[in-house]
Design a protein around this motif. Structure first.
Motif, PDB file in Angstrom:
ATOM      1  N   ASP A 111       2.158  -2.585  -4.036  1.00 23.67           N
ATOM      2  CA  ASP A 111       1.386  -1.471  -4.592  1.00 23.67           C
ATOM      3  C   ASP A 111       1.623  -0.140  -3.878  1.00 23.67           C
ATOM      4  O   ASP A 111       1.028   0.876  -4.241  1.00 23.67           O
ATOM      5  CB  ASP A 111      -0.109  -1.801  -4.579  1.00 23.67           C
ATOM      6  CG  ASP A 111      -0.640  -2.109  -3.177  1.00 23.67           C
ATOM      7  OD1 ASP A 111       0.041  -1.768  -2.188  1.00 23.67           O
ATOM      8  OD2 ASP A 111      -1.728  -2.703  -3.075  1.00 23.67           O
ATOM      9  N   GLY A 112       2.472  -0.132  -2.837  1.00 21.99           N
ATOM     10  CA  GLY A 112       2.804   1.120  -2.175  1.00 21.99           C
ATOM     11  C   GLY A 112       1.791   1.610  -1.168  1.00 21.99           C
ATOM     12  O   GLY A 112       1.996   2.662  -0.552  1.00 21.99           O
ATOM     13  N   ARG A 113       0.704   0.879  -0.955  1.00 20.14           N
ATOM     14  CA  ARG A 113      -0.316   1.362  -0.022  1.00 20.14           C
ATOM     15  C   ARG A 113       0.130   1.138   1.422  1.00 20.14           C
ATOM     16  O   ARG A 113       0.815   0.162   1.737  1.00 20.14           O
ATOM     17  CB  ARG A 113      -1.659   0.672  -0.275  1.00 20.14           C
ATOM     18  CG  ARG A 113      -1.656  -0.804  -0.012  1.00 20.14           C
ATOM     19  CD  ARG A 113      -2.895  -1.496  -0.561  1.00 20.14           C
ATOM     20  NE  ARG A 113      -2.786  -2.933  -0.442  1.00 20.14           N
ATOM     21  CZ  ARG A 113      -3.546  -3.686   0.329  1.00 20.14           C
ATOM     22  NH1 ARG A 113      -4.488  -3.129   1.070  1.00 20.14           N
ATOM     23  NH2 ARG A 113      -3.387  -4.995   0.377  1.00 20.14           N
ATOM     24  N   PRO A 114      -0.260   2.022   2.323  1.00 22.51           N
ATOM     25  CA  PRO A 114       0.102   1.859   3.741  1.00 22.51           C
ATOM     26  C   PRO A 114      -0.621   0.662   4.355  1.00 22.51           C
ATOM     27  O   PRO A 114      -1.825   0.471   4.149  1.00 22.51           O
ATOM     28  CB  PRO A 114      -0.362   3.168   4.378  1.00 22.51           C
ATOM     29  CG  PRO A 114      -0.520   4.129   3.242  1.00 22.51           C
ATOM     30  CD  PRO A 114      -0.930   3.301   2.070  1.00 22.51           C
ATOM     31  N   LEU A 115       0.139  -0.134   5.109  1.00 17.51           N
ATOM     32  CA  LEU A 115      -0.435  -1.281   5.804  1.00 17.51           C
ATOM     33  C   LEU A 115      -0.639  -1.003   7.291  1.00 17.51           C
ATOM     34  O   LEU A 115      -1.570  -1.519   7.893  1.00 17.51           O
ATOM     35  CB  LEU A 115       0.472  -2.508   5.653  1.00 17.51           C
ATOM     36  CG  LEU A 115       0.686  -3.048   4.240  1.00 17.51           C
ATOM     37  CD1 LEU A 115       1.689  -4.199   4.275  1.00 17.51           C
ATOM     38  CD2 LEU A 115      -0.632  -3.503   3.631  1.00 17.51           C
ATOM     39  N   ALA A 116       0.254  -0.194   7.872  1.00 11.66           N
ATOM     40  CA  ALA A 116       0.182   0.051   9.322  1.00 11.66           C
ATOM     41  C   ALA A 116       0.999   1.284   9.668  1.00 11.66           C
ATOM     42  O   ALA A 116       1.910   1.675   8.931  1.00 11.66           O
ATOM     43  CB  ALA A 116       0.702  -1.157  10.097  1.00 11.66           C
ATOM     44  N   ILE A 117       0.649   1.900  10.793  1.00 16.28           N
ATOM     45  CA  ILE A 117       1.458   2.990  11.336  1.00 16.28           C
ATOM     46  C   ILE A 117       2.142   2.491  12.601  1.00 16.28           C
ATOM     47  O   ILE A 117       1.611   1.635  13.307  1.00 16.28           O
ATOM     48  CB  ILE A 117       0.608   4.247  11.642  1.00 16.28           C
ATOM     49  CG1 ILE A 117      -0.495   3.937  12.662  1.00 16.28           C
ATOM     50  CG2 ILE A 117       0.013   4.816  10.364  1.00 16.28           C
ATOM     51  CD1 ILE A 117      -1.254   5.169  13.143  1.00 16.28           C
TER      52      ILE A 117
END
Length: 658
Positions: A286-292
Motif C-alpha cells: 500500500d506504499g505506507r511507511p513502515l520504518a525510518i
C-alpha cells in the motif's frame, strides 16, 4: 537448518579448520557465500547470488525444504558477474550480468517450474535490448516496464514475453512508447498500479526537473537544485502526494511530502534530531511507511512506525543477541521476509521469516569460514574539531596484545562516502595480526548532514587530514596504544590520505600504504574517466580545486610534488586497468621515489579501481600484511606466505628499497 548442513558445511570445513590455526588473508578476504538475496513475490522462494569454489552463480532456494537449483553460472569476477537480481513473477526472474570478452552488461530473463519436489528450468535468454528495469509488474508473470538507453531512443515500454522468453519484434516501436514526448528521462518511476508516473530530466544550469504524467500528458512540477539531495519513495495518487527524502532548512535529510499539484512541500513527516535519514522502508502493498533508517554510532538504526513490524524483529533480536537485523527483501503482503543479522564481530547469518507459521529458518552463514574465529571488539571514538564538527571513528582493538600498534584507515571518496561500524574484514584481519585499527569519518563523509559533507570540499590534504589527526590524538590519549608504531593505510582517496599523512606528520607515522591512490592531483583533470564530462569536471573543481586557477595549491597537496618530504616507507599498489585513477599516478610516484632514493615497495594488479578477482585481493593482502608486520613490528609468525598456494594467477609484483 538442512540447507546450511547440505550447502555450507561440506564446502567450508577445511577453511574453518585452517583459520583456527593461523591468520590467513585467504579466509578473511574470500567472497561472501551469499549475496543479494531477493524474495519471490509470493514469499515462497529466495533468489540469491552465491560463490562456490571460486565461481559465482544465481540460485533459487526453497528455505523450508532446503531444495535449490542453479539458475545461472555468472563467472569468476573477471570473466563475468551478476549485479542485480529481480523477480518478475513467482517463476520468472531478470538478472543483470556481464560476461565474455567485452564484459558488456546484459539483462537475462529466466523462468523455471517448481512443484515442491523438483526444479526445472524453462528458459534463460538474453533480453538483447540495452536499458534498465523500471517496474517488474510482479502480478503479471510475463510483463514488465523497461526503459531503453538514450542512444536507442530512451523510451519506456511494456514488454511482454512469450513462453520461451522471446519478445515480439514490434515491442519497441514508437507507437508503443509509454513516455510520450518525454524521451530524455534520466530516471523513471511508476506507481503501485504499474503505471508510469514520474520522470526526472536534466534541466537548466545543472538542475533537474521532476515531471508528473497525468493520463497521457506530462507536467513539470518541481525543480531539483543540482547539488540537492532528493529521493522519491512513494506516491499516494488519491492525495496527489509524493513522499521523498530531501534536505530541510538545516541541510539535513528528512522525509517530506511534495504536493504534485502545487509543487510545494508540506511539513516534515519524519526526521532525526541531528543525523541524515538514509532510507524509509515502504510497505510494497500500500506504499505506507513502515520504518525510518539512519546511521548512528556507525550502525544502521531503524525506528518502526508500525508496531507489528517491531514485534517480529524483536523476536529475531532475542534469538541473535548483540546483532542487528536487516530486512533484505519482503513479499508484497509483508508476511515473509529474508533477514540478515550481523554485528561488528560477525559477518552474519541469512534467515527466512515465515510469518503465518511464526518461524525463523536459518538459510546459512554468510562467511562460514570465519564462524570459528573470535573477532575483536570495535569501539566508537569521537573528537571535536576547532570549527565545531564532531568527528567520528571506529577503533577495533585486538584482545591478545596489551599495547598494540595502530593502523589508521581512511575511506575513499572523499565526499559523500562514509565508514560504518559493521563487520569489516580488513579491520578484523589486521586486529587478528595484532594491530589496533582506526577507521575515520572525516569531514566530507555522508550521513552527518549536508554542512558536514560540504565542509570536506577543497580540503584534500588539509582539514580532512586534520580531522584524522584529531581522532588519532584521542585514541592515543584514551587507549593503551603504542604511539611509536603507527601507520596509515587506505584505497583511492584513502591511499592519497595515507601518503599525505606521512608527509605532514613524519614524526607520527612509521609507514603508509596506498591502493589506487591519486598522487598528482592536476593529472586527475586529464586522465580520469570523469574528465570528459563537463558537469563532472565542474563538480570536481568544487571538490578538489581548479587546476587553471589553483595549480600551485593542488601541487602543494599532491604526494608526487611533495615526494622529497616522503621519507617513511611506502607500499604503493595500483590496478593497471584503473580508469578512475590512471596507472600514470603510480608510474610517476614510483619513478620519483626511486630517483630520490626513498623507501618504496610497489605492486601492480591486473585490476581496475578495485578488485575483480579474489586472487587479486588475496595476493594484495599477503604483500600488505608482510609490509605492515615489518614496519609495525607485529608477530612475524603470523605473516602469511608471499606465494599463492591456491593456484591463483599471480599479479605482477615489483619492489625497490631505498
Amino acid at each position: 537448518m538442512l540447507l546450511r548442513a547440505v550447502l555450507v558445511a561440506c564446502c567450508w570445513s577445511v577453511a574453518a579448520a585452517a583459520v583456527a590455526q593461523s591468520v590467513q588473508p585467504d579466509d578473511f578476504f574470500a567472497d561472501d557465500l551469499y549475496h543479494d538475496a531477493e524474495l519471490s513475490p509470493n514469499g515462497q522462494l529466495v533468489m540469491v547470488k552465491t560463490l562456490r569454489e571460486g565461481f559465482e552463480q544465481v540460485e533459487i532456494l526453497d528455505p523450508r525444504s532446503g531444495k535449490f537449483m542453479v539458475l545461472a553460472n555468472t563467472g569468476d569476477g573477471r570473466t563475468g558477474t551478476a549485479a542485480e537480481l529481480r523477480w518478475l513473477g513467482d517463476r520468472t526472474v531478470m538478472i543483470l550480468a556481464r560476461s565474455g570478452i567485452s564484459m558488456r552488461w546484459r539483462h537475462w530473463l529466466g523462468r523455471f517450474t517448481y512443484d515442491g519436489e523438483e526444479f526445472s528450468e524453462t528458459f534463460m535468454i538474453s533480453l538483447g535490448a540495452p536499458g534498465f528495469l523500471v517496474d517488474p509488474l510482479v502480478d503479471q508473470e510475463s510483463a514488465f516496464l523497461f526503459s531503453l538507453v538514450a542512444d536507442k531512443g530512451g523510451g519506456v515500454y511494456k514488454v511482454q514475453i512469450d513462453s520461451q522468453g522471446l519478445v515480439d519484434d514490434t515491442t519497441y516501436r514508437t507507437k508503443n512508447r509509454l513516455n510520450g514526448r518525454i524521451t530524455d528521462g534520466l530516471y523513471w518511476y511508476s506507481d503501485r498500479a504499474g503505471q508510469l508516473r514520474f520522470a526526472v530530466r536534466e534541466g537548466k544550469d545543472g538542475n533537474f526537473d521532476l515531471w508528473l504524467r497525468q493520463k497521457t500528458r506530462w507536467k513539470k512540477i518541481f525543480t531539483i537544485a543540482g547539488q540537492a539531495r532528493f529521493k522519491p519513495l512513494s506516491y499516494f495518487s488519491s492525495r496527489q502526494k509524493l513522499l521523498v527524502l530531501t534536505d530541510d532548512e538545516n541541510k539535513k535529510l528528512v522525509a517530506r511530502e511534495l504536493d504534485v499539484v502545487s509543487g510545494q512541500f508540506g511539513e516534515t513527516l519524519y526526521e532525526h534530531p541531528t543525523l541524515d535519514l538514509s532510507n524509509i522502508i515502504i510497505n510494497p502493498a500500500d506504499g505506507r511507511p513502515l520504518a525510518i533508517e539512519y546511521t548512528e554510532d556507525g550502525r544502521v538504526r531503524r525506528d518502526y512506525l508500525v508496531a507489528e513490524q517491531d514485534g517480529w524483529l524483536s523476536a529475531v533480536s532475542e534469538r541473535f543477541p548483540d546483532q542487528t537485523a536487516y530486512v533484505m527483501s519482503r513479499d508484497v503482503d509483508d508476511q515473509f521476509a529474508v533477514v540478515l543479522v550481523e554485528s561488528p564481530t560477525s559477518r552474519g547469518t541469512l534467515l527466512y521469516r515465515d510469518g503465518p507459521n511464526n518461524e525463523l529458518i536459518e538459510i546459512g552463514s554468510v562467511a562460514p569460514q570465519l564462524d570459528s574465529v573470535a573477532m575483536a571488539k570495535t569501539l566508537v571514538v569521537r573528537a571535536k574539531s576547532q570549527d565545531g564538527f564532531d568527528i567520528e571513528g571506529y577503533l577495533t582493538l585486538p584482545s591478545h596484545v596489551e599495547q598494540p600498534p595502530l593502523l589508521v584507515v581512511s575511506h575513499g571518496g572523499p565526499i559523500g562516502v562514509r565508514d560504518a561500524n559493521h563487520f569489516d574484514y580488513e579491520a578484523q584481519y589486521f586486529a587478528a595480526l595484532g594491530a589496533a585499527v582506526l577507521r575515520t569519518n572525516y569531514r566530507g563523509s555522508s550521513g552527518f548532514g549536508e554542512r558536514f559533507e560540504k565542509a570536506g570540499e577543497g580540503e584534500w590534504g588539509r582539514a580532512i587530514e586534520d580531522d584524522i589527526d584529531l581522532l588519532v590524538d584521542r585514541v592515543i590519549a584514551e587507549h593503551n596504544i603504542d604511539p611509536r608504531r603507527i601507520c596509515a593505510h587506505g584505497g583511492s582517496y584513502g591511499g592519497y590520505s595515507a601518503m599525505m599523512n606521512i608527509i605532514r606528520r613524519p614524526e607520527r607515522y612509521r609507514c603508509a600504504s596506498s591502493l589506487s591512490g591519486p598522487t598528482d592531483l592536476p593529472l586527475m583533470f586529464s586522465s580520469s574517466d570523469w574528465s570528459q564530462d563537463e558537469d563532472l569536471v565542474a563538480r570536481m573543481r568544487e571538490i578538489l580545486g581548479d587546476p587553471k586557477t589553483d595549480l600551485a595549491s593542488l601541487k602543494e597537496v599532491s604526494p608526487l610534488y611533495r615526494a622529497v618530504d616522503l621519507g617513511r616507507p611506502l607500499f604503493l599498489a595500483h590496478g593497471q586497468f584503473d580508469q578512475r585513477v590512471d596507472i600514470e599516478h603510480f608510474n610517476r610516484m614510483d619513478m620519483v621515489m626511486k630517483l630520490l632514493g626513498r623507501p618504496i615497495e610497489t605492486m601492480i594488479l591486473p585490476a581496475g579501481h578495485g578488485f575483480q578477482m579474489r586472487s587479486d585481493s588475496r595476493a594484495y593482502y599477503r604483500r600488505l600484511s608482510t609490509f605492515l608486520i615489518k614496519h609495525l613490528e607485529l608477530d612475524a609468525q603470523l605473516a602469511p606466505p608471499l606465494t599463492d598456494t591456491a593456484n591463483d594467477e599471480s599479479p605482477e609484483v615489483a619492489s625497490a628499497d631505498g
